[in-house]
Design a protein around this motif. Structure first.
Motif, PDB file in Angstrom:
ATOM      1  N   GLY A 181       0.815  -1.211   0.000  1.00  0.00           N
ATOM      2  CA  GLY A 181       0.000   0.000   0.000  1.00  0.00           C
ATOM      3  C   GLY A 181       0.848   1.261   0.000  1.00  0.00           C
ATOM      4  N   ALA A 182       1.948   1.256   0.771  1.00  0.00           N
ATOM      5  CA  ALA A 182       2.827   2.431   0.812  1.00  0.00           C
ATOM      6  C   ALA A 182       3.481   2.676  -0.538  1.00  0.00           C
ATOM      7  CB  ALA A 182       3.887   2.243   1.892  1.00  0.00           C
ATOM      8  N   VAL A 183       3.914   1.602  -1.213  1.00  0.00           N
ATOM      9  CA  VAL A 183       4.551   1.764  -2.527  1.00  0.00           C
ATOM     10  C   VAL A 183       3.536   2.266  -3.559  1.00  0.00           C
ATOM     11  CG1 VAL A 183       5.637   0.512  -4.430  1.00  0.00           C
ATOM     12  CG2 VAL A 183       6.341   0.062  -2.074  1.00  0.00           C
ATOM     13  N   VAL A 184       2.328   1.723  -3.530  1.00  0.00           N
ATOM     14  CA  VAL A 184       1.291   2.160  -4.486  1.00  0.00           C
ATOM     15  C   VAL A 184       0.944   3.626  -4.257  1.00  0.00           C
ATOM     16  CG1 VAL A 184      -1.113   1.843  -5.168  1.00  0.00           C
ATOM     17  CG2 VAL A 184       0.353  -0.147  -4.834  1.00  0.00           C
ATOM     18  N   TYR A 185       0.802   4.018  -2.999  1.00  0.00           N
ATOM     19  CA  TYR A 185       0.467   5.419  -2.711  1.00  0.00           C
ATOM     20  C   TYR A 185       1.599   6.356  -3.124  1.00  0.00           C
ATOM     21  CZ  TYR A 185      -1.092   9.592  -0.261  1.00  0.00           C
ATOM     22  OH  TYR A 185      -1.493  10.869   0.035  1.00  0.00           O
ATOM     23  N   ALA A 186       2.842   5.978  -2.821  1.00  0.00           N
ATOM     24  CA  ALA A 186       3.974   6.827  -3.202  1.00  0.00           C
ATOM     25  C   ALA A 186       4.077   6.945  -4.719  1.00  0.00           C
ATOM     26  CB  ALA A 186       5.270   6.263  -2.620  1.00  0.00           C
ATOM     27  N   SER A 187       3.829   5.847  -5.422  1.00  0.00           N
ATOM     28  CA  SER A 187       3.873   5.897  -6.890  1.00  0.00           C
ATOM     29  C   SER A 187       2.805   6.833  -7.436  1.00  0.00           C
ATOM     30  CB  SER A 187       3.683   4.487  -7.462  1.00  0.00           C
ATOM     31  OG  SER A 187       4.691   3.613  -6.989  1.00  0.00           O
ATOM     32  N   TYR A 188       1.625   6.782  -6.852  1.00  0.00           N
ATOM     33  CA  TYR A 188       0.558   7.690  -7.293  1.00  0.00           C
ATOM     34  C   TYR A 188       0.904   9.144  -6.984  1.00  0.00           C
ATOM     35  CZ  TYR A 188      -3.818  10.297  -7.125  1.00  0.00           C
ATOM     36  OH  TYR A 188      -4.780  11.255  -7.291  1.00  0.00           O
ATOM     37  N   ALA A 189       1.421   9.401  -5.769  1.00  0.00           N
ATOM     38  CA  ALA A 189       1.719  10.775  -5.368  1.00  0.00           C
ATOM     39  C   ALA A 189       2.815  11.392  -6.220  1.00  0.00           C
ATOM     40  CB  ALA A 189       2.109  10.811  -3.889  1.00  0.00           C
ATOM     41  N   VAL A 190       3.812  10.605  -6.575  1.00  0.00           N
ATOM     42  CA  VAL A 190       4.910  11.140  -7.392  1.00  0.00           C
ATOM     43  C   VAL A 190       4.482  11.286  -8.849  1.00  0.00           C
ATOM     44  CG1 VAL A 190       7.220  10.642  -8.276  1.00  0.00           C
ATOM     45  CG2 VAL A 190       6.708  10.273  -5.863  1.00  0.00           C
ATOM     46  N   THR A 191       3.718  10.335  -9.356  1.00  0.00           N
ATOM     47  CA  THR A 191       3.366  10.348 -10.777  1.00  0.00           C
ATOM     48  C   THR A 191       2.276  11.363 -11.094  1.00  0.00           C
ATOM     49  OG1 THR A 191       3.950   8.007 -10.935  1.00  0.00           O
ATOM     50  CG2 THR A 191       2.618   8.931 -12.711  1.00  0.00           C
ATOM     51  N   LYS A 192       1.137  11.286 -10.413  1.00  0.00           N
ATOM     52  CA  LYS A 192      -0.025  12.103 -10.781  1.00  0.00           C
ATOM     53  C   LYS A 192       0.044  13.521 -10.213  1.00  0.00           C
ATOM     54  CE  LYS A 192      -4.212  12.515 -12.620  1.00  0.00           C
ATOM     55  NZ  LYS A 192      -4.488  13.919 -12.267  1.00  0.00           N
ATOM     56  N   PRO A 193      -0.033  13.728  -8.894  1.00  0.00           N
ATOM     57  CA  PRO A 193      -0.063  15.109  -8.396  1.00  0.00           C
ATOM     58  C   PRO A 193       1.225  15.890  -8.649  1.00  0.00           C
ATOM     59  CG  PRO A 193      -0.836  13.565  -6.727  1.00  0.00           C
ATOM     60  CD  PRO A 193      -0.193  12.761  -7.808  1.00  0.00           C
ATOM     61  N   LEU A 194       2.370  15.222  -8.613  1.00  0.00           N
ATOM     62  CA  LEU A 194       3.640  15.937  -8.738  1.00  0.00           C
ATOM     63  C   LEU A 194       4.066  16.099 -10.190  1.00  0.00           C
ATOM     64  CD1 LEU A 194       6.124  17.252  -7.542  1.00  0.00           C
ATOM     65  CD2 LEU A 194       7.104  14.983  -7.188  1.00  0.00           C
ATOM     66  N   CYS A 195       4.309  14.975 -10.865  1.00  0.00           N
ATOM     67  CA  CYS A 195       4.884  15.057 -12.206  1.00  0.00           C
ATOM     68  C   CYS A 195       3.877  15.520 -13.254  1.00  0.00           C
ATOM     69  CB  CYS A 195       5.463  13.699 -12.603  1.00  0.00           C
ATOM     70  SG  CYS A 195       6.896  13.220 -11.613  1.00  0.00           S
ATOM     71  N   ILE A 196       2.652  15.001 -13.213  1.00  0.00           N
ATOM     72  CA  ILE A 196       1.670  15.335 -14.256  1.00  0.00           C
ATOM     73  C   ILE A 196       0.946  16.637 -13.941  1.00  0.00           C
ATOM     74  CG2 ILE A 196      -0.445  14.571 -15.413  1.00  0.00           C
ATOM     75  CD1 ILE A 196       0.509  11.723 -15.110  1.00  0.00           C
ATOM     76  N   ASP A 197       0.352  16.742 -12.757  1.00  0.00           N
ATOM     77  CA  ASP A 197      -0.470  17.921 -12.434  1.00  0.00           C
ATOM     78  C   ASP A 197       0.348  19.151 -12.075  1.00  0.00           C
ATOM     79  OD1 ASP A 197      -2.628  16.310 -12.854  1.00  0.00           O
ATOM     80  OD2 ASP A 197      -3.009  15.905 -10.719  1.00  0.00           O
ATOM     81  N   TYR A 198       1.633  18.979 -11.759  1.00  0.00           N
ATOM     82  CA  TYR A 198       2.434  20.138 -11.372  1.00  0.00           C
ATOM     83  C   TYR A 198       3.533  20.470 -12.384  1.00  0.00           C
ATOM     84  CZ  TYR A 198       5.412  23.202  -8.565  1.00  0.00           C
ATOM     85  OH  TYR A 198       6.161  24.267  -8.115  1.00  0.00           O
TER      86      TYR A 198
END
Length: 433
Positions: free
Chosen positions: A23-40
């Motif tokens: 769960g921690a790896v999935v959440y970190a992957s989502y946080a880095v990929t979507k909110p950080l890299c794509i949306d920012y």
């Protein structure tokens, strides 16, 4: 010995940790990929009021998943070997019979027939397991072939290998009885709740790779999340809560795996396990070292001044024909295996190869590819060598020289005798078992 309640807690924890890690790896992957890299960075949201940075976003995503892949692969290899190739020693026949007997339903005619465990006997049995005592077994020497066919093995004072009174079986060199699982494990390092099993010779390499790659992966996620959190805070005065959670998770696991990596690498450098490290400065190893045939021939023919000052034991044992007849050790010359019982100095490790690099090679492999890729098992898991179960270092060489057991020079000269011949064992009277 771990209580049943402690064992249940260990089982529950070992079953909960893998889903938490996932769960921690999935959440970190989502946080880095979507909110950080794509949306920012790549397609910034209007609320950020800034232009896209496609190159930075794409580079972060690429590096993130390049670091994620070896971590996941090493964990899968670790998980596989811990669960399906843990390096268990086979239990003895008496252990198997007791287990089968325990599975059968028992009928009780009341509380009078109920047996209450004696705490003193329980503690004594636990002590026998740790000492390697074989006082509870009828030992006839059966099952010793895998030991006395080697040139060197770890033994007790009487020359027999260490005995596990719980598994009712001889323990190979560096094996330890795992109380959580109730089995003896080859070169056991520790019980790992991350994968719910024992890290041993078959999985220690993958454990080092897993914690090392996890540290690198978490450090990268921590640096990236912290950098852009500080940037957006300077620009807008606010923070992204998902990035903050990623900072907390990556910082926690990075700190933990950094310590595990340093500790595991240190164990590899000294060529010891976590269990052996508990008393590595005071432990005295008792070794059975084969006496060369040419020395035996000269000794029994009284043609050599070599006089042993240590205990000797001969294999295989001969079974007495009657209970009153003592056990003898007089096999035919072609079948005899005579060993000298020698002791190391306190704190000496017979498995230390004398070089940190050579010691690490026993765990990680012989080349850089083996060190980086979690594919091959450790070289120490191969026990095909006829010298011993594990590679031996300068300590054993010194013991052979001091005892006069070194092979003769190739030029046919007399075997040099050490002035300290038998000095460490002078109190031992020569005897054969």
């Amino acid at each position: 010995m771990a209580s049943p309640a402690q064992k249940r807690v260990n089982v529950v924890v070992s079953r909960l940790i893998p889903p938490v890690l996932l769960g921690a790896v999935v959440y970190a992957s989502y946080a880095v990929t979507k909110p950080l890299c794509i949306d920012y960075l790549i397609y910034p949201l209007p609320s950020y009021n800034r232009g896209p940075r496609v190159g930075a976003g794409a580079a972060i995503i690429a590096i993130y998943y390049v670091l994620l892949i070896p971590m996941v692969v090493s964990y899968l290899h670790l998980y596989y070997h811990v669960l399906w190739n843990p390096g268990y020693l086979p239990p003895g026949e008496q252990k198997l019979a007791d287990d089968e007997k325990a599975k059968k339903p028992k009928r009780h005619r009341g509380k009078k027939n109920a047996r209450i465990a004696d705490p003193e006997k329980t503690n004594q049995a636990d002590a026998d397991v740790e000492r390697g005592s074989n006082s509870t077994a009828v030992d006839t020497g059966v099952g010793l072939e895998s030991f006395y066919t080697k040139d060197v093995f770890v033994c007790q004072e009487d020359g027999r290998p260490l005995w596990c009174s719980t598994c009712c079986q001889y323990k190979t060199d560096r094996a330890h009885h795992c109380r959580e699982l109730g089995r003896c494990v080859r070169k056991m390092d520790h019980f790992c709740p991350w994968v719910g099993g024992v890290v041993s010779e078959t999985s220690f390499k993958f454990f080092i790779q897993f914690v090392a790659y996890t540290f690198i992966y978490c450090s990268f996620a921590l640096i990236v999340s912290a950098y852009f959190t500080a940037e957006i805070r300077r620009q807008t005065g606010g923070v992204n809560p998902q990035w903050c959670v990623c900072i907390g998770l990556s910082g926690l696991f990075a700190f933990f795996t950094a310590g595990m990596t340093l500790s595991s690498v240190q164990m590899g450098i000294f060529n010891i396990t976590t269990i052996e490290n508990l008393n590595r400065r005071t432990v005295v190893w008792t070794l059975a070292i084969r006496v060369p045939e040419y020395l035996l021939e000269r000794l029994w023919a009284a043609e050599s001044p070599w006089a042993p000052t240590f205990r000797m034991v001969s294999y295989p044992f001969q079974i007495p024909s009657s209970p009153t007849q003592p056990e003898t050790t007089n096999p035919s010359p072609g079948e005899r295996h005579v060993f000298a019982i020698l002791h190391t100095l306190p704190g000496e490790n017979p498995f230390d190869l004398g070089s940190p690099f050579k010691n690490l090679q026993q765990v990680m492999g012989t080349n850089v590819i083996d060190w980086l890729l979690p594919i091959k098992q450790s070289p120490c898991a191969d026990h095909s060598s006829m010298e011993s179960h594990f590679a031996l270092g300068p300590v054993v060489t010194r013991l052979k020289l001091e005892a006069g057991l070194a092979p003769p020079p190739e030029n046919g000269a007399a075997v040099p005798q050490s002035p300290h011949l038998g000095h460490s064992h002078r109190e031992k009277s020569p005897s054969a078992q």
